[in-house]
Design a protein around this motif. Structure first.
Motif, PDB file in Angstrom:
ATOM      1  N   ILE A 114      -1.676  13.685 -50.306  1.00  0.00           N
ATOM      2  CA  ILE A 114      -2.443  12.434 -50.216  1.00  0.00           C
ATOM      3  C   ILE A 114      -3.490  12.552 -49.114  1.00  0.00           C
ATOM      4  CG2 ILE A 114      -2.273   9.999 -49.573  1.00  0.00           C
ATOM      5  CD1 ILE A 114       0.424   9.970 -51.042  1.00  0.00           C
ATOM      6  N   TRP A 115      -3.116  13.132 -47.987  1.00  0.00           N
ATOM      7  CA  TRP A 115      -4.042  13.304 -46.867  1.00  0.00           C
ATOM      8  C   TRP A 115      -5.230  14.183 -47.280  1.00  0.00           C
ATOM      9  CZ3 TRP A 115      -3.063  11.275 -41.929  1.00  0.00           C
ATOM     10  CH2 TRP A 115      -3.948  11.665 -40.930  1.00  0.00           C
ATOM     11  N   ASN A 157     -10.078   3.394 -46.495  1.00  0.00           N
ATOM     12  CA  ASN A 157      -9.551   2.360 -45.615  1.00  0.00           C
ATOM     13  C   ASN A 157      -8.258   2.916 -45.026  1.00  0.00           C
ATOM     14  OD1 ASN A 157      -8.561   0.112 -44.345  1.00  0.00           O
ATOM     15  ND2 ASN A 157      -8.780  -1.239 -46.129  1.00  0.00           N
ATOM     16  N   PRO A 158      -8.152   3.009 -43.709  1.00  0.00           N
ATOM     17  CA  PRO A 158      -6.964   3.639 -43.126  1.00  0.00           C
ATOM     18  C   PRO A 158      -5.663   2.892 -43.422  1.00  0.00           C
ATOM     19  CG  PRO A 158      -8.531   2.968 -41.415  1.00  0.00           C
ATOM     20  CD  PRO A 158      -9.147   2.658 -42.717  1.00  0.00           C
ATOM     21  N   ILE A 159      -5.722   1.593 -43.617  1.00  0.00           N
ATOM     22  CA  ILE A 159      -4.495   0.846 -43.930  1.00  0.00           C
ATOM     23  C   ILE A 159      -3.976   1.241 -45.306  1.00  0.00           C
ATOM     24  CG2 ILE A 159      -3.570  -1.460 -44.342  1.00  0.00           C
ATOM     25  CD1 ILE A 159      -5.381  -2.436 -42.099  1.00  0.00           C
ATOM     26  N   VAL A 160      -4.893   1.441 -46.256  1.00  0.00           N
ATOM     27  CA  VAL A 160      -4.473   1.881 -47.595  1.00  0.00           C
ATOM     28  C   VAL A 160      -3.867   3.274 -47.515  1.00  0.00           C
ATOM     29  CG1 VAL A 160      -5.287   2.404 -49.924  1.00  0.00           C
ATOM     30  CG2 VAL A 160      -6.168   0.407 -48.728  1.00  0.00           C
ATOM     31  N   LEU A 161      -4.427   4.133 -46.674  1.00  0.00           N
ATOM     32  CA  LEU A 161      -3.860   5.478 -46.493  1.00  0.00           C
ATOM     33  C   LEU A 161      -2.436   5.398 -45.954  1.00  0.00           C
ATOM     34  CD1 LEU A 161      -4.099   8.561 -46.436  1.00  0.00           C
ATOM     35  CD2 LEU A 161      -5.113   8.343 -44.167  1.00  0.00           C
ATOM     36  N   ILE A 162      -2.203   4.547 -44.969  1.00  0.00           N
ATOM     37  CA  ILE A 162      -0.862   4.385 -44.409  1.00  0.00           C
ATOM     38  C   ILE A 162       0.098   3.871 -45.481  1.00  0.00           C
ATOM     39  CG2 ILE A 162       0.517   3.126 -42.702  1.00  0.00           C
ATOM     40  CD1 ILE A 162      -1.229   5.338 -41.507  1.00  0.00           C
ATOM     41  N   LEU A 163      -0.345   2.899 -46.279  1.00  0.00           N
ATOM     42  CA  LEU A 163       0.513   2.365 -47.341  1.00  0.00           C
ATOM     43  C   LEU A 163       0.822   3.424 -48.397  1.00  0.00           C
ATOM     44  CD1 LEU A 163      -1.016  -1.195 -47.778  1.00  0.00           C
ATOM     45  CD2 LEU A 163       1.155  -0.588 -46.690  1.00  0.00           C
ATOM     46  N   THR A 197       6.283  12.808 -44.387  1.00  0.00           N
ATOM     47  CA  THR A 197       6.298  12.672 -45.844  1.00  0.00           C
ATOM     48  C   THR A 197       5.837  13.934 -46.553  1.00  0.00           C
ATOM     49  OG1 THR A 197       4.083  11.718 -45.805  1.00  0.00           O
ATOM     50  CG2 THR A 197       5.936  10.187 -45.755  1.00  0.00           C
ATOM     51  N   PHE A 198       5.864  15.074 -45.853  1.00  0.00           N
ATOM     52  CA  PHE A 198       5.493  16.346 -46.464  1.00  0.00           C
ATOM     53  C   PHE A 198       6.405  16.633 -47.648  1.00  0.00           C
ATOM     54  CE2 PHE A 198       5.537  20.941 -46.874  1.00  0.00           C
ATOM     55  CZ  PHE A 198       4.181  21.217 -46.835  1.00  0.00           C
ATOM     56  N   PRO A 199       5.962  17.087 -48.764  1.00  0.00           N
ATOM     57  CA  PRO A 199       4.683  17.608 -49.202  1.00  0.00           C
ATOM     58  C   PRO A 199       3.751  16.557 -49.815  1.00  0.00           C
ATOM     59  CG  PRO A 199       6.295  18.140 -50.861  1.00  0.00           C
ATOM     60  CD  PRO A 199       7.016  17.399 -49.750  1.00  0.00           C
ATOM     61  N   LEU A 200       4.276  15.436 -50.308  1.00  0.00           N
ATOM     62  CA  LEU A 200       3.397  14.445 -50.939  1.00  0.00           C
ATOM     63  C   LEU A 200       2.421  13.832 -49.948  1.00  0.00           C
ATOM     64  CD1 LEU A 200       5.703  12.508 -53.425  1.00  0.00           C
ATOM     65  CD2 LEU A 200       3.978  14.210 -53.917  1.00  0.00           C
ATOM     66  N   GLY A 201       2.853  13.599 -48.726  1.00  0.00           N
ATOM     67  CA  GLY A 201       1.967  13.034 -47.716  1.00  0.00           C
ATOM     68  C   GLY A 201       0.795  13.943 -47.419  1.00  0.00           C
ATOM     69  N   TRP A 202       1.044  15.240 -47.362  1.00  0.00           N
ATOM     70  CA  TRP A 202      -0.022  16.197 -47.120  1.00  0.00           C
ATOM     71  C   TRP A 202      -1.014  16.204 -48.282  1.00  0.00           C
ATOM     72  CZ3 TRP A 202      -1.586  20.775 -49.502  1.00  0.00           C
ATOM     73  CH2 TRP A 202      -2.494  21.536 -48.770  1.00  0.00           C
TER      74      TRP A 202
END
Length: 101
Positions: free
Chosen positions: A57-58, A70-76, A50-55
């Protein structure tokens, strides 16, 4: 009544990308919920996919206090970023195709 849209090659790529995001996201959530000590390589793969938005967010996720993460919220959130990118690219290509004829 609206006219149905043809999917086209870009739409097929966006659907395949969205399906890959969904599969990785569901797999990551299942691993988080079932494994006692998860090493979440699928979450890292989801972040790179999901780069660049995923990066972004990370990186923002690391700034939050530990009790709010919460890791589940991060995945969502990563899944939502991927789906947004697929939607935005398909819209952009559709508008460019309309301009060119």
């Amino acid at each position: 009544m609206t006219k149905p849209h043809r999917v086209g090659p870009v739409g097929c790529l966006a659907l395949a990308y969205s399906g890959l995001i969904l599969a990785l996201g569901i797999f990551s959530i299942v691993v988080l919920l079932t494994v006692q000590d998860p090493i979440l390589l699928s979450g890292v793969a989801l972040m790179y996919l999901t780069f660049p938005l995923g990066w972004l967010i990370w990186q923002a996720w690391d700034l939050l206090p530990i009790e709010l993460t919460n890791p589940i919220v991060l995945i969502l959130l990563l899944m939502g970023a991927g789906w947004f990118q697929a939607w935005a690219v398909s819209r952009l290509v559709r508008q460019l195709a309309r301009r060119n004829g």
